[in-house]
Structures are given as structure tokens and as C-alpha cells.
Design an enzyme around this catalytic site. Structure first.
Site, PDB file in Angstrom:
ATOM      1  N   ASP A 305       0.851  -1.177   0.000  1.00 34.19           N
ATOM      2  CA  ASP A 305       0.000   0.000   0.000  1.00 34.19           C
ATOM      3  C   ASP A 305       0.888   1.228   0.000  1.00 34.19           C
ATOM      4  O   ASP A 305       1.884   1.278   0.717  1.00 34.19           O
ATOM      5  CB  ASP A 305      -0.883   0.000   1.249  1.00 34.19           C
ATOM      6  CG  ASP A 305      -2.088  -0.887   1.038  1.00 34.19           C
ATOM      7  OD1 ASP A 305      -2.626  -0.888  -0.077  1.00 34.19           O
ATOM      8  OD2 ASP A 305      -2.474  -1.591   1.987  1.00 34.19           O
ATOM      9  N   ASP A 342      -7.301  24.470  10.388  1.00 30.66           N
ATOM     10  CA  ASP A 342      -7.340  23.111   9.817  1.00 30.66           C
ATOM     11  C   ASP A 342      -6.257  22.295  10.499  1.00 30.66           C
ATOM     12  O   ASP A 342      -5.068  22.502  10.278  1.00 30.66           O
ATOM     13  CB  ASP A 342      -7.082  23.234   8.308  1.00 30.66           C
ATOM     14  CG  ASP A 342      -7.110  21.879   7.626  1.00 30.66           C
ATOM     15  OD1 ASP A 342      -7.232  20.859   8.341  1.00 30.66           O
ATOM     16  OD2 ASP A 342      -7.002  21.850   6.387  1.00 30.66           O
ATOM     17  N   ARG A 380     -15.965  18.693  -0.513  1.00 31.37           N
ATOM     18  CA  ARG A 380     -14.546  18.452  -0.776  1.00 31.37           C
ATOM     19  C   ARG A 380     -13.739  19.743  -0.696  1.00 31.37           C
ATOM     20  O   ARG A 380     -12.791  19.953  -1.466  1.00 31.37           O
ATOM     21  CB  ARG A 380     -14.352  17.755  -2.132  1.00 31.37           C
ATOM     22  CG  ARG A 380     -14.944  16.357  -2.139  1.00 31.37           C
ATOM     23  CD  ARG A 380     -14.936  15.740  -3.496  1.00 31.37           C
ATOM     24  NE  ARG A 380     -13.586  15.443  -3.961  1.00 31.37           N
ATOM     25  CZ  ARG A 380     -13.225  15.440  -5.244  1.00 31.37           C
ATOM     26  NH1 ARG A 380     -14.096  15.726  -6.171  1.00 31.37           N
ATOM     27  NH2 ARG A 380     -11.993  15.157  -5.585  1.00 31.37           N
ATOM     28  N   MET A 381     -14.124  20.610   0.207  1.00 29.88           N
ATOM     29  CA  MET A 381     -13.284  21.788   0.461  1.00 29.88           C
ATOM     30  C   MET A 381     -13.530  22.280   1.885  1.00 29.88           C
ATOM     31  O   MET A 381     -14.478  21.876   2.556  1.00 29.88           O
ATOM     32  CB  MET A 381     -13.552  22.887  -0.556  1.00 29.88           C
ATOM     33  CG  MET A 381     -15.016  23.260  -0.676  1.00 29.88           C
ATOM     34  SD  MET A 381     -15.237  24.388  -2.051  1.00 29.88           S
ATOM     35  CE  MET A 381     -16.968  24.707  -1.926  1.00 29.88           C
TER      36      MET A 381
END
Lengths: 682, 566
Positions: A305, A342, A380-381
Site C-alpha cells: 500500500d 485546519d 470536498r473543500m
């Protein structure tokens, strides 16, 4: 497994003393017959002992000689049994502590949601529900179906940092004997008593469930076949000698037979196998069978992976690429604002980059009434609304859509798209930043390839092993990372079924495939792979499907597992070669000793110059016996191993164990003969 | 030793290598059923045979059916030949009016020719009628060779195929080996021999009057046709008792060289065929090189040993530069005799142009050890290939582990069953040789046949059983092997040495054919390099040495170290 057990020295007296005793038990013919070479040795030892007893009672010229030969034959058998006992002993200590952990477990079952009084864990059945709260031990293997808890799994893994176990997802498996440190969970029992992970681990480290592996069986057949040839070579000697008007002593013949049959490898074979498993255990990997360890040595293809194995797992921002008419500083400023709250590694890396590039400090956001917009899978932001500004960062497509919606359909500058594509081509991830409906530019997020992996893949390539990187990234990104990491191939946008298909395809070409995985959706691929290493943190399904479990849940270990498998096979081959090569010198010791009476000229074959026929035979037998304990460390540790093409490995091992096996006994037997004759033993 | 001697030996090896490739490619084409030069003429003939015999040429057999066909065919051939030998007195083409061959000799001979051994417990010119020679012995020279080639091809298919249930059709392989390979080549050889002066006639003998006026019967007959296949099929059974030392069987250096080349031709060619079949010609060259190493070593020792004066000559005060010419033909000399001895024993042929019994102890040990090595140094036609492949399997099993993988040869994993069968195949010949020699050495029955005392006599017995079990057929000489004991014991050894190898070999082929192939990588055991060649040669030597060291010590080694003649 404590650290202490891991570093236990090869010859710990705690292991040696019980092993020495236990070896006697292993000498029982009922147990020995499974090993044809040692069983034959034991039969001959019994026979020579009878001859010795007869000589002792009736008086014979060879009594002292017979006594010594029988002593050394018995020692040969004992040394072989001892080797096995030592190999097993190393696992026994671990098993004992695991067993203690198991016996004290108590369970509180839930029946129709109502807790029951505690009972012994041994009464649990599959599908029972048990409640475990902070401070309690988990009574059985199972799956968390309710709650989340931190669990101390050090009893199993030796890793002291607690891990999180929660219902649903890939971290739902819990193991009997581990301790819940916080919170409360409800566990559904998935393994019956006696077959729990703990039970299996005990059986494994004790070697109780040990079966001969296919390669061991094949080797045993060869050794038995060689022994048969030597039976022929030896039983025909009296007839040959009678033609020369002479006779040969039965004891000399018995000694010749034992010297010729491959007692060295025969005596060490099972110890080598046990030690191979043990090396894995020390490495915190449990294999369900010796067969899996052997298969590891044969692996042709490694599926790895990307995340966590090849790359560090977190993408890092490395550049700001502003849109036309936007300054880089402006872009960095917006990006930093959007990322200050974030807490993901990506977000932090943006703040760090902004600081590095433009010395932007973190700002106090509280007074600005900033409103943070968290990341969701739908949008997606993420971003921030502050001072009337709407700042967003996220996937390029999502940001462009968002901006287009705000501007009523106007499209973004082509330069931004091109920059984004360039980043993707480079293997990076572009992240667009927009402010108030204007695309400011993109940031370059990059997967950081772990240090040293390229070199390791090069080593694997030398050994003829192909590495295939599995990633959910698109083909462009995957190709770039594959090139940077030096893997041979990659599978991009991989879904579990793609993995399975890839394994089947490789196997159809006759290749052996190894992979590791942790999720339930990895289970089919784990089961299909020849070597499937499940992570201890994974789901019960994954752990059941694989044939190895990595207690440290470290996917890079696959590479070490392969080397341990290879080392095991090499040790077996090297000691077999050594054992057979030894025969040449033994012939040169015993044949002149037996036949020089018949034809004095054959004394020329006594190239070692051994002092007397009896001393020659005794020395050969003593050498034959003591070479077993001398090689126990090698059998347990495995022969020295490094990554190299097969041709080099062969040349190296042949020169050490083949050539060495030819020469060493000449020196050894001569040295023993000097001692034997000095002590007047023969 | 002389420069000419070594030139001959090295030129011979170079010629064999030169023949191997074209012949190997041809064999590959023949057994794959591809068109060859001769197809135009032979394909109809071939198909006619299948129609007559009711053989479905396109239906293949699994290993059991293949092995059963081999056994059945060989059994019927043995019975037919035995009947012919017993009935020859009543049959035509018997100008010298020979009677029936004695039962024990007939049985021994039947087994001997069917197993491609061609051990002769009789003198051909005074025992066998022309019909027996042509219809019995010569036919078996073809068929036993064809069986060997067929088994080798089937064995190679085991490596070449993947996931297959069958390994070919025995009747087809055997027919093709005879029609496309043995018949055309031996026809060419026979014509060449006739052109060089070898007799080919149905007359029984020539009447001659010597210079002293004495009357002499000189036996002749259909010699050339039998000698061609005798060499090409590594049969070795001579028309005359003196075999290739007889001036009508082997007239001079040129014929001698042609005969040696034809002994090695098919065995060497088959290694290349094997390489082509498994898709890598170098694999075949590696096997041939391993054979070459062992051959050159043995030949060198024999040549050196025979180029020395014997202890008796030295004691008699003869010039020590004289060489051991006892039992050798002056028209061949030391080098050609030593080379011939090495060739004929390496290749399981058994023809002799010099008496091995008269070789020095070490020189005589070379032919003996060539046989004891398992007839894998080129070996009997076909038998050499499957023999050396069995050794290759064992070599790779032991040494292959040392590269850290489950051993695989040509991508086929070597597993317990393969090892078991390979061990069985390798066990067959020591079983027959050691037990046979022990019976001979330990009983009066066996000792009665021995001519010379001491270790030399022991070597005579050891050699006889080695020759039988190795399906070689050459006689060391000195041993009278016509007694019941020797004829029956030898027959048993021949059967064991032939079929206890063929059946396990075919079983291995069946087992391998079903396996998938693991593609080679830099982690696989390399089977073409010098390392593998040396290792394979070494394993062959060491297995042989470990098995026979006590016997060799009491025979040639005791003689060599005794410092006197026996």
C-alpha cells in the site's frame, strides 16, 4: 512479548537447562520415528549398546571401543533432541506468560442488554455479547459493536502505547487478554474458547501445532533416500570383505553407517524450522503455519500500500502557484488564513510553508469572528469566512465549481487548470484556493516518499522480487510516486476487487504474491495472496483471512518477512550441503581403517594420518556427534543473509558450506584423533 | 601421452559438440511432429503403421499409460526374442546350422537386448544364426534405442508443458524415433562402413588357407548393418565376440572415430532437443557441458594411466617409457583405446575396441566409474538425458534451497513427490550393483566365474553388475558369466537398471507436466552458468563416490595401491 524476551540471548541458561532434560524425553523411539535419520541412528545406538553389553559380560577384545562408540551414538541422538528442545524452549517462556494472562480472564455478559454477574471467560460462546469498561481485561477475541475505547495491547504486541478500538470501520477487532484503559465497549465474541488469538499464539510459540512443511517433507524424503543408499553401501561390505578373505567388525560398520547418513541436517532440521517461526515471533509477526514462512521466501511479487508503506502517509504543501495577476504572497496569505484552523497534517503543512516562504505568523483569529467551514466529503473543500471574505481551499474541480456557481457560470483561468495538471503529472496533489469568487491559484501538495525505501526496493529487485504499489490516487500521481519510490509497477485508483484481480493475475503466471492489509475489504485479497499479512489493528475478518498477523501493524515489515522466509530455506539447504560434503572426509577416515587389514596398500587412503584404525573410527563418530551442538547456534540464528541475486548467494553459500563442509571434517577428525590417541581412548 | 593423442581426444569432443546442435534441432522437429526433410517419404509410412496397429496418433497418454505401454512393449519384445533364440535351429538363414541357444543364455540375451544393455553371455559368430542376428538382435538394437529416446522425450515434455495431464503417446514417439532417426542415420552409417570395407553378406564364413597351408574358417555375415545401429543406438552388442577390436567390425582409425561419434551423437543431440523443448537452448548446452566436464576428466585419467608402463613391466626392467599395450590393438594405440573405453562406458554403449580387463588399475577404474556414475555422461540414447535430469532435480533441490527459495528447475517447483521419485530412480542402480556384487563376492556361485585373484577379480564382478545395471553391456573381461547364477542375476540387474529408472522418471514427468511454471527472475536458481554445470557434475561424482567408495576401495583402489599385478 516483553522486550526482555525479544533480546533473550541464544544460550540463556533458563532455556538450556530445561531443554537438556526435555531432550531425554524426546529420545523416546515413539517420538524419534518421525525423523528417519535420527531414528536410524537410535536403532544403531541400541544395537551397538547390546554388543557392548555382550562384550562386557562375555569379555571381548573391543569392549572399550564398543562402549565409546555406543556412548557417542547416544550423544548424537541426544544432541539432536537437545537442538529441538532448545529451539522450542525459546517460545516456551512467552507461552507461559501468555497463558497466565488467559487463565485469569473474567467476563460480564449482556443478555438482552442487561449485564450479568461476572463469569469465567472460558464459559463464553461465539456471538455472546460482553461489556468491558475501563480497567477490565477483554475476555475473548471479538468485534466492538458499540462504543469506543483506548486499549492497552502490550500483552500481545509488546507495544506500550494504547490503541483506539471502536465499533464499525477497520479498528473494531479486540483481542482476549488486552486491557481497556478508558470508556466502555460492547464486544461480540468471534472466537470460541481454545481457538482465540491468544490460544493460537500460545500454540504457535510453543510449537505444539507444528506440522512438517512441504519443503521439510521433501528434504526428509531426500535424507531418508540417502540413508537407504548408505544402508546398501554398508550392508554389502561384509560380503565384499569375505571375498578378500577377511572380515570387518560390526561396530566399525555401524560407525561407518552413522558417519555417512546425514545426521547433521537430520538432527537440526526441526530446530531450523522452529527457529524460523521463532525469528518471526521475535519480529512481532505471527505466522499461522510454517508453510506460510516458507512461502514468504518464495514470494515473487510484493503488493505494498502506498500510504504508510511507501510514503509517510501525509501530504505536505511544497509550493504556491498563483493565478495570473495574483501575487504569490497574496495566495499564501489566503491559504494560510484558510488553514489556520485546519488541524489536518495537510493544513498544518500549508501554515508551515507560508511561514517559511513569507515569514507569516499565525494570527489570532478569535476577535475576527471568523467562521470556519470544515471539510466534508460532499463539498470536498474547507475554508473560512472572515472580515467579509469567503476563502475556500480544496480539490481543484470542487473549487472551480464553487467559484463558477458564485460568478454565475464564468470559468476559471486556463492557467490554473494547467498548473493543476502539471502538479498532478508530477505526482503531487493540486489544491486550489479561492477568495470571494476569484481563484487565487493552486498549492502543490506532495506525497513524501519515506527515506530509504528506494534502496530497499532495489534490494528486492536484486533478489528477483517485483514490488507493486497499490494506491487510490489517479494514474498520473501514482506513476510519479512510483518513479520516485523506485517500485516496479503500480496499481492506481485501486479498489479492493482490483487488488484481488491483480493477485489472481500474478498467480496465474505462476508467481507467489505477498501483501498486507487491515480492512474487512482487504480480506478476500489477503486470503488469495500466498502470504497475507494482516495488521493486528485490523478487523477480525482481515485477521482471519491472512496467514500472518503483524502485531506492530507495520506494513513495511513485509520485506523483513520475506527475508526471514529466505533465510530459513537457505539455512536448511546450507546445512544439508554441509552434512553431505562431510561424508568425503569420513570415508577417508573409516575406509582405510576398515580395509587396510585386507589390503595394506589401502593405508595410502589414510591421508589424515590417523593414529590407529579404532582411533580413526572413533574420531569420525565423535566429530559426527559434536558437529550437531556446534551448529545449533547457526541453525537457530540462520545463515548470514543479504540481498543479492541468486547466483551470488549460491556461490557464497556453496563456498562456505559446500567447500567448508568438505574441508572442515578433515581438520576436525584429525584434531580429535590427536586428542583420542593422546588420551589413549583407542 | 602424446600431442596426437590429446588432439584426437579434443577433436572428438569438438566434433560431438558440432553434431549435437543440428541433430538436436532435427530431433526436436521430429518429436514435435513438424515437417522435416524426410516427412514426404516417411509420413505415409508412419501413418500406415498407426492404421495397422490401431494407434490414434493424436491421442496422448498420461504418465501411467505411457509407462504401461513401455513395459508392455518391452515385455512382448523380450518374449519374442527369447522364442527366436530358442527356435533358431529350426528357422532359416542359419548357414552354420547353430542349434537352440541354452535357456539361461537365451533369457539373459533377450533381456539384455531389450533393455539396451547388449551384454553378451555368448560369442556371436559361434552361437547366433544370421536370422537371429538380423531379426532378433538388430531389430532390438533399434527398438530398445527407440524406447530410450521416447522416454527421454516424454520426460522433457514434463518440463516443457504446464498444467498438462499427458506427456505424449509412446507408440508415436517410439515409431518416430525408429523411422525418422535411427533408420535413416544407421543406413547412412552402414553404407559408409561398407564403403570403408566392412563385410555385409549373408554368407556364413570365408574359407582361407594360411601361408602354412592350414585351413581356416573366417566368420563373416551382415556386419555393417548391425554395427551401424550398435553404435548409434548405444547398444554395443558386437557381431563378433571380439567386438570393436575385431578387424571386420572396426577396421582402422577412421572407422573407429566414426563409431565413437555415432555412440555420442544422439545422446548429445537430445540435450539440445531438451533445451529447445523447454524454450531455452542454453539449458541443454548446460547439461551437455556437465557431461563434457565429467567425460574429459575420465578420459584424461584413463589416457594418462594407460600411457604408463605397468608395474610388471617396470619390475621386468623394461624401458619405463613403454605404455600399457596389453589387450589393445596396435592399429588404435593408447589414446584411441582409452578414448573408446571412456566413450563406450560413458554412453552406456558397451562396444569395446580394447580389453578393459587389461587396463591398469586406475585406467580400468575409469570405464567402471563412468558406468557407476549412473550412465549420465551422455549416456545411453535417451537414458542419458532422463538420467542426468534426475540428477539435476536432486542437485537443484539441495543447492536450490541455498538461494532462499523453494527449489525449482526450469520454473517447475521440486516438491516431495518429485524428490521421492528421483531418489527411487537413483537408488535403482546401486541396489542392483551392490547387492549383485555382494551375492557374487559372497558365494561360491559368483566366485566360480572369476578369473583373476584378489582385488582384480573383485573388480571383474563389480564391473559385470555395474555394466548390467547401467545397461552398458561392456564386459571388463576375465569373468565367465555364462553360469546360471550370472545369467539370471545379470538379467535381474539389467531389468532393475532399466525399468526401475524409467517408471519413476515417467512419473516425475507426469508430475512436472501438471505443474504451473514460475517465471524466472534474478532470484531464481540459475541453471545455465558455470556454477550450475560444475555443481551438477560434482553432485554426480559425489553421489557415485559415496555410494561405491567401499566397493571401489576393495577393487581398483586396492589394486592400484598394491604395487603389483593381480
Amino acid at each position: 512479548m516483553s522486550e526482555k524476551a525479544k533480546s533473550a540471548s541464544l544460550f540463556d541458561s533458563d532455556i538450556l537447562r530445561p531443554a537438556a532434560l526435555e531432550a531425554f524425553g524426546k529420545m523416546s523411539p515413539m517420538k524419534m520415528w518421525r525423523n528417519p535419520v535420527m531414528f536410524a541412528t537410535e536403532l544403531v545406538a541400541i544395537y551397538v549398546t547390546i554388543l557392548f553389553a555382550r562384550d562386557l559380560l562375555a569379555g571381548g577384545a573391543e569392549t572399550a571401543f564398543a562402549g565409546q562408540i555406543s556412548l557417542w551414538l547416544w550423544l548424537t541422538v541426544w544432541f539432536a533432541a537437545f537442538a529441538e528442545a532448545v529451539a522450542e524452549g525459546r517460545g516456551k517462556a512467552q507461552a507461559a506468560s501468555l497463558r497466565r494472562a488467559r487463565s485469569e480472564l473474567k467476563a460480564r455478559r449482556l443478555v438482552n442488554g442487561a449485564p450479568q454477574p461476572p463469569t469465567a471467560a472460558s464459559d463464553l460462546k461465539i456471538d455472546d455479547l460482553v461489556e468491558v469498561v475501563a480497567g477490565e481485561f477483554i475476555p475473548a477475541d471479538g468485534e466492538v459493536i458499540e462504543g469506543v475505547a483506548t486499549v492497552d495491547e502490550s500483552a500481545i504486541t509488546g507495544e506500550s502505547a494504547p490503541v483506539i478500538r471502536e465499533a464499525g470501520g477497520d479498528r473494531s477487532a479486540v483481542t482476549a487478554g488486552t486491557r481497556v484503559l478508558s470508556d466502555r465497549i460492547v464486544v461480540r465474541v468471534t472466537a470460541a474458547q481454545g481457538s482465540t488469538f491468544l490460544d493460537r499464539m500460545i500454540a504457535l510459540v510453543e510449537g505444539a501445532s507444528r506440522k512438517k512443511t512441504p519443503n521439510e517433507i521433501a528434504l526428509s524424503v531426500l535424507l531418508a533416500g540417502l540413508s537407504l543408499i548408505f544402508v546398501l553401501a554398508v550392508v554389502t561390505v561384509p560380503a565384499f570383505a569375505s571375498y578378500a578373505n577377511g572380515s570387518v567388525s560390526v561396530i566399525a560398520l555401524a560407525a561407518l553407517f552413522i558417519a555417512l547418513i546425514p545426521t547433521t541436517i537430520g538432527g537440526l532440521l526441526s530446530a531450523i524450522g522452529i527457529a524460523g517461526m521463532d525469528r518471526l515471533v521475535r519480529f512481532n509477526v505471527l505466522a499461522t503455519s510454517g508453510r506460510a514462512v516458507e512461502a514468504a521466501g518464495d514470494v515473487d511479487v510484493l503488493l505494498l500500500d502506498k500510504t504508510g508503506t511507501i510514503t509517510l502517509g501525509d501530504r505536505q504543501a511544497v509550493a504556491f502557484i498563483p493565478a495570473p495577476g495574483v501575487s504569490e504572497r497574496d495566495l499564501a496569505d489566503a491559504a494560510q488564513l484558510a488553514s489556520l484552523s485546519d488541524e489536518t497534517p495537510e493544513g498544518r503543512s500549508i501554515v508551515v510553508l507560508a511561514k517559511d516562504r513569507f515569514d507569516m505568523r499565525g494570527r489570532e483569529m478569535a476577535p475576527t469572528h471568523a467562521k470556519f467551514v470544515p471539510f466534508t466529503a460532499q463539498t470536498r473543500m474547507s475554508g473560512v469566512d472572515v472580515d467579509g471574505m469567503q476563502i475556500r481551499k480544496g480539490a481543484v474541480d470542487s473549487i472551480l465549481q464553487f467559484v463558477a456557481a458564485q460568478n454565475g457560470g464564468s470559468s476559471a483561468p486556463g492557467d490554473v487548470r494547467r498548473a493543476a495538471e502539471a502538479i498532478a503529472r508530477d505526482g503531487g496533489t493540486p489544491l486550489a484556493v479561492a477568495r470571494n469568487g476569484q481563484v487565487l491559484g493552486v498549492m502543490h501538495l506532495k506525497d513524501v516518499v519515506k527515506g530509504g525505501v528506494k534502496e530497499r526496493f532495489a534490494e528486492l529487485r536484486k533478489m528477483g522480487i517485483r514490488t507493486v504499489m497499490i494506491t487510490g490516487d489517479n494514474a498520473l500521481t501514482a506513476a510519479a510516486i512510483a518513479a520516485e519510490a523506485g517500485v516496479d509497477d503500480f496499481l492506481s485508483e485501486a479498489k479492493p476487487e482490483h487488488k484481488l484481480a491483480l493477485i489472481r493475475r500474478e498467480q496465474a503466471e505462476g508467481k507467489l504474491v505477498a501483501m498486507c492489509g487491515d480492512g474487512t475489504n482487504d480480506a478476500p485479497a489477503l486470503a488469495q495472496a500466498d502470504v497475507g499479512v494482516a495488521m493486528q489493528t485490523g478487523t477480525p475478518a482481515a485477521r482471519e483471512a491472512g496467514n500472518m498477523v503483524d502485531l506492530d501493524s507495520d506494513p513495511t515489515k513485509l520485506i523483513e518477512i520475506v527475508s526471514i522466509g529466505k533465510q530459513l530455506l537457505m539455512t536448511r539447504g546450507s546445512l544439508t550441503t554441509f552434512s553431505i560434503a562431510n561424508d568425503v572426509a569420513k570415508y577417508f577416515a573409516i575406509i582405510p581403517a576398515m580395509f587396510a587389514v585386507l589390503y595394506p596398500g589401502l593405508g595410502l587412503l589414510n591421508i589424515m594420518g590417523l593414529s590407529s584404525p579404532q582411533s580413526a573410527i572413533l574420531s569420525a563418530i565423535i566429530f559426527n556427534a559434536i558437529v550437531i551442538p556446534l551448529l545449533i547456534p547457526l541453525a537457530l540464528k540462520g545463515v548470514a543473509w543479504r540481498a543479492a541475486p541468486a547466483g551470488q548467494l549460491l556461490a557464497r553459500n556453496l563456498s562456505i558450506y559446500g567447500l567448508g563442509g568438505l574441508i572442515a571434517p578433515f581438520l576436525g577428525i584429525k584434531a580429535i584423533d590427536v586428542v583420542v590417541s593422546a588420551l589413549h581412548l583407542a | 601421452m602424446t600431442l596426437e593423442g590429446w588432439t584426437l581426444i579434443l577433436a572428438f569432443i569438438a566434433l560431438v559438440a558440432a553434431i549435437a546442435r543440428p541433430l538436436g534441432l532435427y530431433l526436436d522437429a521430429v518429436f514435435a511432429g513438424r515437417r522435416t526433410l524426410l516427412s514426404l517419404v516417411l509420413r505415409p509410412v508412419e501413418n500406415t503403421f498407426y492404421r495397422l496397429a490401431g494407434v490414434k496418433a493424436d491421442v496422448e497418454q498420461d504418465w501411467k499409460a505411457y509407462a504401461l505401454a513401455v513395459l508392455l512393449f518391452s515385455f512382448i519384445c523380450t518374449l519374442a526374442l527369447y522364442a527366436l533364440l530358442r527356435l533358431q535351429g529350426a528357422l532359416p538363414l542359419n548357414p552354420q546350422a547353430f542349434g537352440a541357444v541354452a535357456p539361461n543364455v537365451a533369457m539373459n540375451t533377450a533381456v539384455s537386448f531389450v533393455t539396451n544393455t547388449n551384454w553378451q553371455a555368448y560369442a556371436g559368430e559361434s552361437t547366433m544364426s544370421h536370422l537371429t542376428q538380423m531379426l532378433g538382435l538388430t531389430v532390438q538394437n533399434f527398438l530398445s534405442a527407440a524406447v530410450g529416446i521416447a522416454v527421454a522425450i516424454a520426460f522433457a515434455r514434463g518440463f516443457a508443458r504446464r498444467g498438462a495431464a499427458t506427456i505424449g503417446n509412446f507408440w508415436v514417439d517410439m515409431t518416430r524415433a525408429t523411422l525418422y532417426v535411427l533408420l535413416p542415420i544407421s543406413t547412412i552409417l552402414a553404407i559408409a562402413f561398407i564403403a570403408l570395407g566392412m563385410p555385409q553378406t549373408l554368407a556364413g564364413s570365408l574359407q582361407a588357407t594360411t601361408l602354412e597351408g592350414a585351413h581356416q574358417d573366417i566368420a563373416i555375415g551382415p556386419v555393417a548393418s548391425q554395427i551401424a545401429i550398435k553404435m548409434l543406438g548405444t547398444n554395443g552388442g558386437g557381431f563378433f565376440n571380439a567386438n570393436a577390436a575385431h578387424p571386420f567390425e572396426n577396421m582402422g582409425p577412421i572407422v573407429n572415430l566414426i563409431q565413437m561419434l555415432s555412440i555420442f551423437a544422439i545422446g548429445a543431440g537430445l540435450t539440445i532437443t531438451f533445451g529447445r523443448m523447454v524454450g531455452d537452448e542454453r539449458q541443454g548446452w548446460a547439461l551437455l557441458a556437465a557431461m563434457g566436464v565429467l567425460f574429459l576428466f575420465g578420459t584424461g585419467v584413463a589416457y594418462w594411466a594407460e600411457a604408463q608402463a605397468t608395474p610388471a613391466l617396470i619390475q621386468a626392467g623394461v624401458d619405463p617409457s613403454t605404455m600399457n599395450m596389453e589387450g589393445k590393438e596396435t592399429r588404435f594405440g593408447i589414446a584411441a583405446s582409452a578414448l573408446f573405453a571412456a566413450v563406450t562406458t560413458a554412453a552406456s554403449c558397451g562396444a569395446v575396441n580394447a580389453m578393459h580387463d587389461s587396463f591398469s588399475a586406475l585406467g580400468g577404474m575409469v570405464p567402471l566409474t563412468n558406468i557407476l556414475a549412473g550412465e549420465v555422461i551422455v549416456g545411453g540414447v535417451g537414458a542419458g538425458l532422463y538420467g542426468i535430469l534426475v540428477f539435476a532435480i536432486l542437485t537443484i533441490f539441495v543447492a536450490g534451497l541455498m538461494v532462499g527459495r523453494t527449489p525449482a528447475y526450469l520454473g517447475k517447483k521440486i516438491e516431495a513427490r518429485d524428490v521421492k521419485l528421483a531418489v527411487l530412480a537413483i537408488l535403482a542402480s546401486p541396489l542392483a550393483i551392490l547387492i549383485g556384487t555382494a551375492l557374487a563376492a559372497g558365494t561360491d556361485l559368483g566366485r566360480a566365474g572369476v578369473q583373476d585373484p584378489g582385488p582384480h577379480g573383485f573388480t571383474e564382478m563389480l564391473y559385470a553388475f555395474a555394466s548390467a545395471a547401467g545397461n552398458n553391456g561392456s564386459a571388463f573381461g576375465g569373468l565367465t558369466a555364462t553360469s546360471d547364477f550370472y545369467t539370471y542375476a545379470q538379467a535381474a540387474a539389467m531389468l532393475i537398471g532399466r525399468f526401475l529408472v524409467i517408471v519413476p522418471a515417467l512419473a516425475i514427468a507426469g508430475n512436472l507436466a501438471a505443474k504451473p511454471v514460475t517465471p524466472a527472475s534474478s532470484g531464481s536458481f540459475p541453471t545455465t552458468g558455470l556454477l550450475f554445470i560444475g555443481l551438477l557434475a560434482f553432485i554426480i561424482v559425489i553421489v557415485g563416490a559415496l555410494t561405491f567408495f567401499p566397493a571401489l576401495a576393495l577393487g581398483p583402489l586396492a589394486e592400484a595401491t598394491a604395487g603389483r599385478l593381480f
